[in-house]
Design an enzyme around this catalytic site. Sequence first.
Site, PDB file in Angstrom:
ATOM      1  N   SER A 143      -5.150 -19.652 -37.558  1.00  0.00           N
ATOM      2  CA  SER A 143      -5.343 -18.584 -36.375  1.00  0.00           C
ATOM      3  C   SER A 143      -6.246 -19.250 -35.337  1.00  0.00           C
ATOM      4  O   SER A 143      -6.965 -19.983 -35.689  1.00  0.00           O
ATOM      5  CB  SER A 143      -6.096 -17.330 -36.885  1.00  0.00           C
ATOM      6  N   TYR A 157     -12.275 -13.050 -41.932  1.00  0.00           N
ATOM      7  CA  TYR A 157     -11.050 -13.741 -41.494  1.00  0.00           C
ATOM      8  C   TYR A 157     -11.270 -15.030 -40.815  1.00  0.00           C
ATOM      9  O   TYR A 157     -10.337 -16.012 -41.359  1.00  0.00           O
ATOM     10  CB  TYR A 157     -10.443 -12.867 -40.579  1.00  0.00           C
TER      11      TYR A 157
END
Length: 248
Positions: A143, A157
Amino acid sequence: MNSNRIEGRVALVTGGSRGIGAAVALRLAEQGADVALTYRQNAEQARQVARKIEGMGRRALAVPADGADEEALTGAVERTVGTLGRLDVLVNNAALFPSGPLADVDTAELGRVLAVNVRAPFVLARAAAAHLPEGGRIIGIGSNIADRVPFPGLALYAMTKTAMVGLTKGLARELGPRGITVNLVHPGPTDTDANPADGPNAPAISGITALGRYADPAEIAAVVAHLAGPEAGYVTGAVIAADGGFSA
């Protein structure tokens, strides 16, 4: 003629029933691979992707596997090899996207997110490595948040996706002598049902990218497909941003 085709190879894509995972599964099939894909809940979505793959003349396999279940993950690898005959490409795509204040992250959520986003890619890579031949590929989906955290509430995250960087580099060193490459793709904001380009936060998120828009999942899949093919045979240990300039 496309010189980057992977005819006769077998790929396993985790979380392949929707979003980026489905786009990757379909693109690898277009490149000539037979494809197994895992899913956690929506069997019908997974079957739809499998039917599209079969419609291209390729073999497909949809395997239920919870990313927090180590036995299910290793079983998915073994079932892929047992049913499709081999394994050449592993795409670690499945992940959870937790968000919220640090104080709201309890022990149960922490454990599950770490299991799915960090432990599962390791477990799958370990299982796959026993079968991957020379020229095999392991490709992770990371990501852009690992490079730049634009909003609060993303610490958990970001931590898990940053862990994927270390895993990629470590595996590249370990598996390189066997001719297996290991790379990581960092997508930016991508138009999926989990993060739609017409969602309430989309204008702010799009504005951070250099291109001013979300990616189509097919654009991320194209990067993965390149890494899966013979033309990327000298690329390993790399972290490739496909984020529209989000981290520029």
